[in-house]
Scaffold this motif. Structure first.
Motif, short mmCIF file in Angstrom:
data_model
loop_
_atom_site.label_atom_id
_atom_site.label_comp_id
_atom_site.label_asym_id
_atom_site.label_seq_id
_atom_site.Cartn_x
_atom_site.Cartn_y
_atom_site.Cartn_z
N LEU A 110 -10.78 -7.84 -5.28
CA LEU A 110 -12.38 -7.69 -5.85
C LEU A 110 -13.46 -7.91 -4.81
O LEU A 110 -14.59 -7.65 -5.03
CB LEU A 110 -12.31 -8.49 -7.11
N TRP A 146 -8.25 -0.60 -8.03
CA TRP A 146 -7.99 -0.92 -9.65
C TRP A 146 -6.54 -0.80 -9.87
O TRP A 146 -6.06 -1.67 -10.73
CB TRP A 146 -9.08 0.04 -10.34
N GLU A 176 -10.37 3.88 -7.17
CA GLU A 176 -9.26 3.69 -8.17
C GLU A 176 -7.97 3.09 -7.61
O GLU A 176 -7.38 2.40 -8.44
CB GLU A 176 -9.07 5.17 -8.78
N VAL A 212 -8.81 -5.72 -17.07
CA VAL A 212 -9.35 -4.68 -16.11
C VAL A 212 -10.47 -4.08 -16.62
O VAL A 212 -11.56 -3.75 -15.93
CB VAL A 212 -8.18 -3.69 -15.80
N ARG A 251 -13.93 -4.02 -14.67
CA ARG A 251 -14.78 -2.84 -14.22
C ARG A 251 -16.18 -2.75 -14.61
O ARG A 251 -17.14 -2.33 -13.91
CB ARG A 251 -13.83 -1.43 -14.93
N GLU A 309 -4.54 -4.03 -11.55
CA GLU A 309 -3.68 -3.81 -12.69
C GLU A 309 -2.13 -4.38 -12.34
O GLU A 309 -1.55 -5.13 -13.22
CB GLU A 309 -3.44 -2.41 -13.00
N ILE A 349 -14.32 -0.58 -3.78
CA ILE A 349 -13.59 -0.66 -4.96
C ILE A 349 -13.42 0.77 -5.65
O ILE A 349 -14.19 1.16 -6.25
CB ILE A 349 -13.98 -1.71 -5.97
#
Length: 401
Positions: free
Chosen positions: A123, A133, A130, A154, A158, A137, A128
């Protein structure tokens, strides 16, 4: 004459063997204080003749005088150890609980947790997208957080990243801290139900599968309660594992706590548990802790027996606390164990052992979500005082440092 000689020799051999056994039997009898059996013989769940006894080799066991912080042994009062002959076990004063929290937090900080450090690195990236992310996850799932909590976290991250815009490492850490604390849930009541009732002690059962360290956990928890000035009595209802009762009694002796145990191998565990609670009522102790045998969650007969132990104890006193001991390194398999145990006995709290370098912090959230009960105690080492009450903020801070 030839026919009589073998008979005479057999009689002489028997006399020699009996003569050798008499001192052992006398010693065993001297070191056991029996309680009269007043159980209802008509009750099918309380088997009579359990032969339960209180391990109190000195007649009376007195607790050591509390000493200063960090002092392990402050009293020279000793309790004979039957297995060791003349060897004695010094009565100790456990470390104060408050001092353990700082020590255990420092140990968790030093452990190789993948959750907090991985999230902070991801982070704090300049960009940042997909793919980042997806990595966030994956990191959460690998940390045993569970699918639903992972998606919840998550989504929250976001939204906050979108609003935050510019991100410094300090902002990211503060954001993660707030969201992780929400997941771990500081509103859960993590206190132990160990307050004595008006005329009866609080009763606690400790359950779990084989090999998670239940007996050791009971011994360490006894130290926690003694450090909080509670009068404790232990019940060795694990009657199947060899030396389990002696192991528990040794833990008790180290802090001046008596242990009710059976002198019969394979005795009925419900009977031993019953006698322990009965002795606790008679001696007016604050807490009776019952150690149960490890059992596989897929063995129906063993799980039914656990339910029986609880029912029999409740003929004398309410069971205030049922702690499920889980090995944090088992990850998602621990969830399956937890669900089955919760169906048999009403689990009120979780004890997570081995929550150190090989464990994954997300299991705390996953187990609480699965059972709806809090993690109340954590173990981060093999030392006698390496068990402490779980604290949400300290745990999250340790994950992020």
């Amino acid at each position: 004459m030839n026919d009589i000689l073998p008979i005479v020799l057999s009689i002489l051999a028997a006399v020699v063997v009996i003569g050798a056994l008499i001192p052992v039997l006398i010693k065993t009898r001297r070191n056991i204080t029996r309680y009269p059996d007043t159980r209802d013989a008509n009750d099918p769940e309380v088997r009579s003749g359990g032969g339960t006894a209180v391990d109190d080799s000195t007649g009376t066991i007195e607790r050591g005088t509390p000493g200063g912080a960090g002092t392990d042994v402050v009293d020279t009062t000793t309790v004979p150890d039957d297995a060791a002959g003349l060897e004695t076990i010094p009565v100790e004063t456990p470390l104060p609980v408050a001092g353990r929290l700082t020590r255990l937090r420092e140990r968790l900080v030093r452990s190789n947790n993948i959750m907090g450090k991985g999230l902070l690195a991801l982070l704090s990236s300049d960009r940042i997208d997909e793919s980042v992310w997806d990595e966030v996850e994956e990191t959460l799932l690998l940390a045993d957080l569970g699918t639903e909590p992972t998606m919840q976290l998550v989504d929250a991250l976001r939204e906050r990243v979108k609003v935050l815009g510019t991100r410094t490492p300090e902002h990211v850490k503060a954001m993660l801290r707030e969201e992780l604390i929400k997941l771990v849930d500081p509103t859960m009541d993590r206190s132990l139900n160990v307050e004595r009732h008006a005329d009866k002690p609080a009763v606690m059962m400790v359950v779990g599968v084989n090999g998670v360290g239940k007996t050791t956990t009971v011994g360490k928890l006894a130290r926690v309660l003694v450090a909080e000035d509670k009068d404790v009595l232990l019940g060795a209802a694990d009657t199947f594992r060899a030396a389990a009762a002696e192991q528990l009694a040794t833990w008790g002796q180290r802090v001046g706590v008596p242990t009710v145990k059976s002198d019969i191998d394979g005795a009925d565990p419900a009977s031993v548990a019953y006698e322990a609670v009965k002795a606790g009522i008679e001696q007016e102790v604050d807490v009776v802790m019952i150690d149960t045998a490890g059992r596989l969650q897929n063995k129906v007969g063993l799980m039914d027996e656990l339910g029986k132990v609880k029912r029999v104890v409740e003929k004398l006193a309410e069971v205030d606390e049922v702690l499920l001991v889980l090995d944090a390194t088992t990850g998602q398999n621990g969830l399956n164990q937890a669900r089955v145990f919760s169906e048999v006995v009403n689990i009120t709290g979780i004890v997570l052992t081995k929550l150190d370098g090989t464990a994954k912090g997300g299991i705390v959230v996953a187990i609480q979500r699965a059972l709806g009960v809090p993690v109340k105690l954590v173990g981060l080492g093999e030392g006698a005082d390496d068990l402490a009450p779980f604290d949400t903020e300290s745990f999250v801070e340790a994950l992020l440092n």
